[in-house]
Design a protein around this motif. Structure first.
Motif, PDB file in Angstrom:
ATOM      1  N   TYR A 258       0.797  -1.084   0.017  1.00 19.03           N
ATOM      2  CA  TYR A 258       0.051  -0.068   0.109  1.00 19.03           C
ATOM      3  C   TYR A 258       0.771   1.334  -0.131  1.00 19.03           C
ATOM      4  O   TYR A 258       0.675   2.113  -0.644  1.00 19.03           O
ATOM      5  N   MET A 259       1.914   1.403   0.688  1.00 16.37           N
ATOM      6  CA  MET A 259       2.744   2.451   1.182  1.00 16.37           C
ATOM      7  C   MET A 259       3.701   2.439   0.069  1.00 16.37           C
ATOM      8  O   MET A 259       4.337   3.641  -0.209  1.00 16.37           O
ATOM      9  N   GLY A 260       4.206   1.527  -0.557  1.00 19.03           N
ATOM     10  CA  GLY A 260       5.431   1.623  -1.293  1.00 19.03           C
ATOM     11  C   GLY A 260       5.104   1.234  -2.713  1.00 19.03           C
ATOM     12  O   GLY A 260       4.035   1.042  -3.226  1.00 19.03           O
ATOM     13  N   HIS A 261       6.014   0.906  -3.648  1.00 18.07           N
ATOM     14  CA  HIS A 261       6.117   0.548  -5.035  1.00 18.07           C
ATOM     15  C   HIS A 261       5.541  -0.788  -5.158  1.00 18.07           C
ATOM     16  O   HIS A 261       5.115  -0.885  -6.453  1.00 18.07           O
ATOM     17  N   LYS A 262       5.760  -1.683  -4.474  1.00 17.39           N
ATOM     18  CA  LYS A 262       5.359  -3.136  -4.389  1.00 17.39           C
ATOM     19  C   LYS A 262       4.020  -2.992  -5.060  1.00 17.39           C
ATOM     20  O   LYS A 262       3.353  -3.831  -5.675  1.00 17.39           O
ATOM     21  N   GLY A 263       2.984  -2.262  -4.409  1.00 16.14           N
ATOM     22  CA  GLY A 263       1.500  -2.035  -4.826  1.00 16.14           C
ATOM     23  C   GLY A 263       1.309  -1.971  -6.412  1.00 16.14           C
ATOM     24  O   GLY A 263       0.403  -2.401  -6.906  1.00 16.14           O
ATOM     25  N   ASN A 264       2.217  -1.267  -7.033  1.00 17.22           N
ATOM     26  CA  ASN A 264       2.278  -1.307  -8.463  1.00 17.22           C
ATOM     27  C   ASN A 264       2.485  -2.547  -9.424  1.00 17.22           C
ATOM     28  O   ASN A 264       1.771  -2.711 -10.353  1.00 17.22           O
ATOM     29  N   PHE A 265       3.351  -3.419  -8.665  1.00 14.89           N
ATOM     30  CA  PHE A 265       3.780  -4.556  -9.346  1.00 14.89           C
ATOM     31  C   PHE A 265       2.676  -5.770  -8.975  1.00 14.89           C
ATOM     32  O   PHE A 265       2.466  -6.626  -9.492  1.00 14.89           O
ATOM     33  N   TYR A 266       2.004  -5.530  -7.615  1.00 20.29           N
ATOM     34  CA  TYR A 266       0.708  -6.594  -7.280  1.00 20.29           C
ATOM     35  C   TYR A 266      -0.478  -5.831  -6.968  1.00 20.29           C
ATOM     36  O   TYR A 266      -0.708  -5.761  -5.737  1.00 20.29           O
ATOM     37  N   PRO A 267      -0.979  -5.109  -7.833  1.00 20.04           N
ATOM     38  CA  PRO A 267      -2.340  -4.644  -7.538  1.00 20.04           C
ATOM     39  C   PRO A 267      -3.488  -5.407  -7.009  1.00 20.04           C
ATOM     40  O   PRO A 267      -4.391  -4.829  -6.139  1.00 20.04           O
ATOM     41  N   ILE A 268      -3.301  -6.483  -7.383  1.00 19.75           N
ATOM     42  CA  ILE A 268      -4.595  -7.668  -6.959  1.00 19.75           C
ATOM     43  C   ILE A 268      -4.301  -7.716  -5.297  1.00 19.75           C
ATOM     44  O   ILE A 268      -5.295  -7.708  -4.717  1.00 19.75           O
ATOM     45  N   LEU A 269      -2.803  -7.993  -4.871  1.00 25.55           N
ATOM     46  CA  LEU A 269      -2.736  -8.044  -3.471  1.00 25.55           C
ATOM     47  C   LEU A 269      -3.009  -6.863  -2.723  1.00 25.55           C
ATOM     48  O   LEU A 269      -3.700  -6.919  -1.812  1.00 25.55           O
ATOM     49  N   ARG A 270      -2.670  -5.552  -3.282  1.00 28.11           N
ATOM     50  CA  ARG A 270      -3.001  -4.385  -2.668  1.00 28.11           C
ATOM     51  C   ARG A 270      -4.475  -4.152  -2.700  1.00 28.11           C
ATOM     52  O   ARG A 270      -4.811  -3.716  -1.421  1.00 28.11           O
ATOM     53  N   ASN A 271      -5.341  -4.430  -3.673  1.00 25.63           N
ATOM     54  CA  ASN A 271      -6.585  -4.460  -3.452  1.00 25.63           C
ATOM     55  C   ASN A 271      -7.336  -5.563  -2.489  1.00 25.63           C
ATOM     56  O   ASN A 271      -8.266  -4.897  -1.741  1.00 25.63           O
ATOM     57  N   LYS A 272      -6.749  -6.360  -2.538  1.00 24.43           N
ATOM     58  CA  LYS A 272      -7.231  -7.212  -1.337  1.00 24.43           C
ATOM     59  C   LYS A 272      -7.045  -6.847  -0.034  1.00 24.43           C
ATOM     60  O   LYS A 272      -7.892  -7.094   0.678  1.00 24.43           O
ATOM     61  N   ILE A 273      -5.981  -6.222   0.060  1.00 22.10           N
ATOM     62  CA  ILE A 273      -5.811  -5.508   1.665  1.00 22.10           C
ATOM     63  C   ILE A 273      -6.810  -4.421   1.892  1.00 22.10           C
ATOM     64  O   ILE A 273      -7.512  -4.620   2.831  1.00 22.10           O
ATOM     65  N   VAL A 274      -6.922  -3.425   0.858  1.00 28.82           N
ATOM     66  CA  VAL A 274      -7.848  -2.608   1.069  1.00 28.82           C
ATOM     67  C   VAL A 274      -9.303  -2.924   1.035  1.00 28.82           C
ATOM     68  O   VAL A 274     -10.218  -2.748   1.903  1.00 28.82           O
ATOM     69  N   LYS A 275      -9.849  -4.356   0.443  1.00 31.80           N
ATOM     70  CA  LYS A 275     -11.050  -4.481   0.354  1.00 31.80           C
ATOM     71  C   LYS A 275     -11.221  -5.320   1.875  1.00 31.80           C
ATOM     72  O   LYS A 275     -12.439  -5.147   2.722  1.00 31.80           O
ATOM     73  N   SER A 276     -10.266  -5.859   2.433  1.00 28.70           N
ATOM     74  CA  SER A 276     -10.160  -6.378   3.697  1.00 28.70           C
ATOM     75  C   SER A 276     -10.689  -5.498   4.936  1.00 28.70           C
ATOM     76  O   SER A 276     -11.092  -5.989   5.717  1.00 28.70           O
TER      77      SER A 276
END
Length: 195
Positions: A146-164
């Motif tokens: 969420y806070m760093g660049h990894k969310g750009n590479f793993y948007p599905i995981l980032r969205n999974k966090i926010v949805k949770s």
């Protein structure tokens, strides 16, 4: 002190620790509302970190309880006298009695996950599966999604966090040991005690 957590005629008793000037503002205006500048003053260099999550919370909480015009951020409250923040130098604790319809209730333990930008698991099994997923992608710090660049590479995981994060609002009508509340404002007539 005995736990005074109770609901009376669709009212709930809540406690909030605030700067002593809040009482003066309530005396003068009859209402107190949090402003962004209060948060940035209090949290200083950490304010940007917290405001990201607070902005998400505002958008979600106003779907549960309408946010009055002009209100920027919520006021956090305890639902138990045993778990309330104790007064410190320059602060007071306001005990309020408020109609439940004005409060948004969330799980404080789950909120801790949100504040760390972590995934809020359904249960232990779900958490274990999620951690295996992170390991498979070689992600050691899930907040980096969420806070760093990894969310750009793993948007599905980032969205999974926010949805949770929505899970903090589950069971928002019952009060348990981990329940906390927010109000959009405090009205003078809601105060039943000042500690």
């Amino acid at each position: 002190m005995k736990n005074q957590n109770c609901i009376i005629d669709e009212k709930v008793k809540l406690w909030t620790r605030q700067h002593e000037n809040v009482l003066k503002e309530l005396e003068q205006k009859g209402v107190y509302r949090i402003k962004k500048e209060y948060i940035t003053q209090k949290l200083d260099t950490l304010s940007d970190y917290y405001l990201h999550v607070y902005d998400w919370y505002v958008k979600r909480a106003e779907k549960i309880v309408e946010r009055p015009e002009g209100v920027e951020y919520p006021i956090w409250l305890s639902t138990s006298s045993e778990l309330m923040l104790q007064p410190t130098e320059g602060t007071i604790v306001l005990a309020l009695e408020v109609e439940k319809k004005y409060a948004v209730f969330t799980d404080s333990e789950k909120w801790g996950y949100v504040m760390n930008y972590w995934y809020v698991p359904l249960n232990d099994e779900d958490e274990e599966l999620y951690n295996k997923e992170l390991k498979r992608y070689n992600i050691g710090d899930e907040s980096a999604l969420y806070m760093g660049h990894k969310g750009n590479f793993y948007p599905i995981l980032r969205n999974k966090i926010v949805k949770s994060w929505e899970r903090i609002f589950e069971n928002n009508l019952s009060i348990t040991k981990t329940t906390q509340a927010t109000l959009w404002e405090i009205k003078k007539e809601w105060i039943v005690d000042v500690l």
